[in-house]
Design a protein around this motif. Structure first.
Motif, PDB file in Angstrom:
ATOM      1  N   GLU A   9       0.831  -1.210   0.000  1.00 35.58           N
ATOM      2  CA  GLU A   9       0.000   0.000   0.000  1.00 35.58           C
ATOM      3  C   GLU A   9       0.864   1.258   0.000  1.00 35.58           C
ATOM      4  OE1 GLU A   9      -3.528   2.128   2.686  1.00 35.58           O
ATOM      5  OE2 GLU A   9      -2.849   0.095   3.161  1.00 35.58           O
ATOM      6  N   SER A  10       1.921   1.251   0.803  1.00 32.70           N
ATOM      7  CA  SER A  10       2.836   2.401   0.830  1.00 32.70           C
ATOM      8  C   SER A  10       3.517   2.585  -0.516  1.00 32.70           C
ATOM      9  CB  SER A  10       3.888   2.214   1.932  1.00 32.70           C
ATOM     10  OG  SER A  10       3.305   2.197   3.201  1.00 32.70           O
ATOM     11  N   LYS A  11       3.902   1.487  -1.122  1.00 37.47           N
ATOM     12  CA  LYS A  11       4.550   1.535  -2.429  1.00 37.47           C
ATOM     13  C   LYS A  11       3.604   2.106  -3.478  1.00 37.47           C
ATOM     14  CE  LYS A  11       6.840  -1.585  -5.722  1.00 37.47           C
ATOM     15  NZ  LYS A  11       7.284  -2.986  -5.948  1.00 37.47           N
ATOM     16  N   THR A  12       2.359   1.657  -3.461  1.00 38.62           N
ATOM     17  CA  THR A  12       1.358   2.164  -4.405  1.00 38.62           C
ATOM     18  C   THR A  12       1.108   3.649  -4.187  1.00 38.62           C
ATOM     19  OG1 THR A  12       0.287  -0.004  -4.517  1.00 38.62           O
ATOM     20  CG2 THR A  12      -1.013   1.890  -5.228  1.00 38.62           C
ATOM     21  N   ASP A  13       1.044   4.067  -2.917  1.00 40.64           N
ATOM     22  CA  ASP A  13       0.849   5.488  -2.608  1.00 40.64           C
ATOM     23  C   ASP A  13       1.985   6.332  -3.182  1.00 40.64           C
ATOM     24  OD1 ASP A  13      -1.477   4.895  -1.262  1.00 40.64           O
ATOM     25  OD2 ASP A  13      -0.591   4.999   0.734  1.00 40.64           O
ATOM     26  N   ALA A  14       3.225   5.823  -3.074  1.00 36.14           N
ATOM     27  CA  ALA A  14       4.377   6.550  -3.612  1.00 36.14           C
ATOM     28  C   ALA A  14       4.269   6.682  -5.127  1.00 36.14           C
ATOM     29  CB  ALA A  14       5.672   5.839  -3.230  1.00 36.14           C
ATOM     30  N   TYR A  15       3.887   5.611  -5.801  1.00 34.26           N
ATOM     31  CA  TYR A  15       3.756   5.657  -7.261  1.00 34.26           C
ATOM     32  C   TYR A  15       2.657   6.627  -7.687  1.00 34.26           C
ATOM     33  CZ  TYR A  15       6.821   1.559  -7.698  1.00 34.26           C
ATOM     34  OH  TYR A  15       7.884   0.709  -7.674  1.00 34.26           O
ATOM     35  N   ASP A  16       1.583   6.683  -6.914  1.00 33.24           N
ATOM     36  CA  ASP A  16       0.498   7.623  -7.232  1.00 33.24           C
ATOM     37  C   ASP A  16       0.991   9.067  -7.154  1.00 33.24           C
ATOM     38  OD1 ASP A  16      -1.279   5.560  -7.650  1.00 33.24           O
ATOM     39  OD2 ASP A  16      -2.203   5.689  -5.657  1.00 33.24           O
ATOM     40  N   ILE A  17       1.829   9.357  -6.163  1.00 31.69           N
ATOM     41  CA  ILE A  17       2.380  10.704  -6.017  1.00 31.69           C
ATOM     42  C   ILE A  17       3.309  11.020  -7.183  1.00 31.69           C
ATOM     43  CG2 ILE A  17       3.918  12.144  -4.619  1.00 31.69           C
ATOM     44  CD1 ILE A  17       2.757  10.706  -2.139  1.00 31.69           C
ATOM     45  N   TRP A  18       4.201  10.084  -7.509  1.00 37.49           N
ATOM     46  CA  TRP A  18       5.159  10.331  -8.597  1.00 37.49           C
ATOM     47  C   TRP A  18       4.464  10.448  -9.949  1.00 37.49           C
ATOM     48  CZ3 TRP A  18       8.592   6.186  -6.010  1.00 37.49           C
ATOM     49  CH2 TRP A  18       9.500   6.809  -5.134  1.00 37.49           C
ATOM     50  N   LYS A  19       3.322   9.788 -10.087  1.00 38.07           N
ATOM     51  CA  LYS A  19       2.584   9.899 -11.349  1.00 38.07           C
ATOM     52  C   LYS A  19       2.116  11.334 -11.579  1.00 38.07           C
ATOM     53  CE  LYS A  19      -1.241   7.784 -13.915  1.00 38.07           C
ATOM     54  NZ  LYS A  19      -2.325   6.754 -13.877  1.00 38.07           N
ATOM     55  N   LEU A  20       1.702  11.994 -10.496  1.00 42.07           N
ATOM     56  CA  LEU A  20       1.231  13.376 -10.586  1.00 42.07           C
ATOM     57  C   LEU A  20       2.371  14.382 -10.510  1.00 42.07           C
ATOM     58  CD1 LEU A  20      -1.944  13.149  -8.301  1.00 42.07           C
ATOM     59  CD2 LEU A  20      -1.873  13.240 -10.802  1.00 42.07           C
ATOM     60  N   THR A  21       3.397  14.045  -9.716  1.00 40.49           N
ATOM     61  CA  THR A  21       4.538  14.948  -9.509  1.00 40.49           C
ATOM     62  C   THR A  21       5.820  14.146  -9.713  1.00 40.49           C
ATOM     63  OG1 THR A  21       3.211  16.076  -7.816  1.00 40.49           O
ATOM     64  CG2 THR A  21       5.540  16.671  -7.958  1.00 40.49           C
ATOM     65  N   PRO A  22       6.310  14.051 -10.956  1.00 43.16           N
ATOM     66  CA  PRO A  22       7.410  13.130 -11.288  1.00 43.16           C
ATOM     67  C   PRO A  22       8.683  13.300 -10.464  1.00 43.16           C
ATOM     68  CG  PRO A  22       6.346  13.903 -13.284  1.00 43.16           C
ATOM     69  CD  PRO A  22       5.765  14.716 -12.163  1.00 43.16           C
ATOM     70  N   LEU A  23       8.981  14.510 -10.019  1.00 45.35           N
ATOM     71  CA  LEU A  23      10.209  14.732  -9.245  1.00 45.35           C
ATOM     72  C   LEU A  23       9.927  14.950  -7.762  1.00 45.35           C
ATOM     73  CD1 LEU A  23      12.348  16.967 -11.641  1.00 45.35           C
ATOM     74  CD2 LEU A  23      12.492  14.489 -11.259  1.00 45.35           C
ATOM     75  N   ASN A 154      18.247  15.483 -11.483  1.00 49.14           N
ATOM     76  CA  ASN A 154      17.179  14.953 -12.336  1.00 49.14           C
ATOM     77  C   ASN A 154      16.414  13.804 -11.685  1.00 49.14           C
ATOM     78  OD1 ASN A 154      18.002  16.690 -14.535  1.00 49.14           O
ATOM     79  ND2 ASN A 154      19.748  15.322 -14.806  1.00 49.14           N
ATOM     80  N   ALA A 155      16.499  13.703 -10.361  1.00 51.26           N
ATOM     81  CA  ALA A 155      15.947  12.541  -9.672  1.00 51.26           C
ATOM     82  C   ALA A 155      14.756  12.886  -8.777  1.00 51.26           C
ATOM     83  CB  ALA A 155      17.035  11.874  -8.832  1.00 51.26           C
ATOM     84  N   LYS A 156      13.814  11.965  -8.718  1.00 49.84           N
ATOM     85  CA  LYS A 156      12.803  11.987  -7.670  1.00 49.84           C
ATOM     86  C   LYS A 156      13.438  11.375  -6.425  1.00 49.84           C
ATOM     87  CE  LYS A 156      10.837   7.666  -9.518  1.00 49.84           C
ATOM     88  NZ  LYS A 156       9.672   7.095 -10.226  1.00 49.84           N
ATOM     89  N   GLY A 157      12.800  11.554  -5.264  1.00 47.90           N
ATOM     90  CA  GLY A 157      13.423  11.094  -4.030  1.00 47.90           C
ATOM     91  C   GLY A 157      12.487  10.318  -3.141  1.00 47.90           C
ATOM     92  N   LEU A 158      13.058   9.427  -2.344  1.00 50.16           N
ATOM     93  CA  LEU A 158      12.312   8.668  -1.338  1.00 50.16           C
ATOM     94  C   LEU A 158      13.164   8.570  -0.088  1.00 50.16           C
ATOM     95  CD1 LEU A 158       9.879   6.797  -0.546  1.00 50.16           C
ATOM     96  CD2 LEU A 158      11.314   4.886  -1.298  1.00 50.16           C
ATOM     97  N   GLY A 159      12.650   9.077   1.018  1.00 51.71           N
ATOM     98  CA  GLY A 159      13.316   8.931   2.303  1.00 51.71           C
ATOM     99  C   GLY A 159      12.464   8.097   3.229  1.00 51.71           C
ATOM    100  N   VAL A 160      13.077   7.219   4.013  1.00 46.47           N
ATOM    101  CA  VAL A 160      12.328   6.392   4.956  1.00 46.47           C
ATOM    102  C   VAL A 160      12.845   6.639   6.369  1.00 46.47           C
ATOM    103  CG1 VAL A 160      11.788   4.614   3.257  1.00 46.47           C
ATOM    104  CG2 VAL A 160      13.868   4.413   4.611  1.00 46.47           C
ATOM    105  N   THR A 161      11.931   6.658   7.306  1.00 45.59           N
ATOM    106  CA  THR A 161      12.305   6.871   8.707  1.00 45.59           C
ATOM    107  C   THR A 161      11.187   6.382   9.620  1.00 45.59           C
ATOM    108  OG1 THR A 161      12.995   8.512  10.364  1.00 45.59           O
ATOM    109  CG2 THR A 161      11.339   9.209   8.774  1.00 45.59           C
ATOM    110  N   ALA A 162      11.572   6.025  10.833  1.00 44.77           N
ATOM    111  CA  ALA A 162      10.594   5.699  11.860  1.00 44.77           C
ATOM    112  C   ALA A 162      10.348   6.896  12.768  1.00 44.77           C
ATOM    113  CB  ALA A 162      11.080   4.509  12.691  1.00 44.77           C
ATOM    114  N   THR A 163      11.221   7.905  12.676  1.00 46.03           N
ATOM    115  CA  THR A 163      11.178   9.029  13.624  1.00 46.03           C
ATOM    116  C   THR A 163      11.250  10.359  12.878  1.00 46.03           C
ATOM    117  OG1 THR A 163      13.579   8.785  13.874  1.00 46.03           O
ATOM    118  CG2 THR A 163      12.195   7.699  15.517  1.00 46.03           C
ATOM    119  N   PRO A 164      10.146  10.840  12.318  1.00 43.40           N
ATOM    120  CA  PRO A 164      10.191  12.066  11.522  1.00 43.40           C
ATOM    121  C   PRO A 164      10.266  13.349  12.343  1.00 43.40           C
ATOM    122  CG  PRO A 164       7.957  11.259  11.628  1.00 43.40           C
ATOM    123  CD  PRO A 164       8.812  10.222  12.299  1.00 43.40           C
TER     124      PRO A 164
END
Length: 224
Positions: A9-23, A154-164
């Motif tokens: 589900e998290s992965k799908t949510d990320a793809y949905d965001i990148w589809k609308l905002t590629p970077l 030229n890259a989109k980004g993904l950061g992961v954390t348990a403590t934002p």
């Protein structure tokens, strides 16, 4: 490795965001033990093009490299020779072969190594279309993690954390002190326990006479 439903589900949510905002630069928040690195590796595996996974210390270079190897992802390791040697050994011991290839599209690098070698890597950095970073609460615009991420224009980004939430109050969003444009919140620790993904915990705290005062709090908000 098949993702758990909440990871997918998290992965799908990320793809949905990148589809609308590629970077878009996405911050994925999940508790410890929820499989952040597994989700990150799955996204890297599916990425079409060059990608770089940024680790904030050398121990995590090995951890991320192993996660990529388990996903069958051939990757370069940008780091000291001893780190590369250790990663190759770990691959071979667990998986029977090495997934290290200095010519691979995917790379794993320590943040200090990236910034130190930025001149020799600048042509490659322009080709990278995805960067990911573990322990992403470290990333602010003006610190070494933010500087490293900015090396990939030229890259989109993904950061992961348990403590934002940072102890110093700095914000991770681009509107504040960070780079992230979107945030995805995964399940809570309690949800993971109640649904059988993690075991419940018991806390043991012996009595003591240790006293913490306001005078012992440093500039970051942590106890010195």
């Amino acid at each position: 490795m098949k993702l758990r439903p909440y990871q997918q589900e998290s992965k799908t949510d990320a793809y949905d965001i990148w589809k609308l905002t590629p970077l878009a630069k996405i911050l994925l928040v999940k508790p410890t033990g929820s499989g952040k690195t597994v989700t990150m590796a799955s996204i890297i595996r599916d990425h079409k093009g060059s990608a770089c996974a940024i680790a904030h210390r050398q121990e995590l270079v090995g951890q991320i490299s192993m996660a990529l190897a388990r996903e069958g992802i051939t990757h370069n390791i940008i780091g000291p020779k001893e780190v590369v040697t250790e990663c190759v050994r770990d691959h071979t011991q667990e998986l029977g072969r090495s997934w290290y290839d200095p010519s691979a599209l995917v790379a794993v690098a320590g943040v200090d190594t990236l910034t130190r070698r930025k001149d020799s890597l600048k042509d490659w950095m322009k080709t990278v279309t995805l960067w990911v970073i573990d322990e992403a609460h470290h990333l602010l615009k003006d610190n070494k993690w933010g500087i490293a991420a900015a090396l990939f224009p030229n890259a989109k980004g993904l950061g992961v954390t348990a403590t934002p939430l940072r102890a110093d109050g700095a914000g991770l969003g681009e509107h504040a002190d960070g780079l992230f444009t979107h945030m995805i919140e995964g399940p809570t620790m309690r949800w993971l326990i109640d649904n059988g993904y993690l075991t419940d915990y018991r806390i043991f705290a012996p009595p003591g006479d240790f006293v913490m005062t306001d005078d012992e709090i440093g500039s970051t908000g942590d106890y010195s």
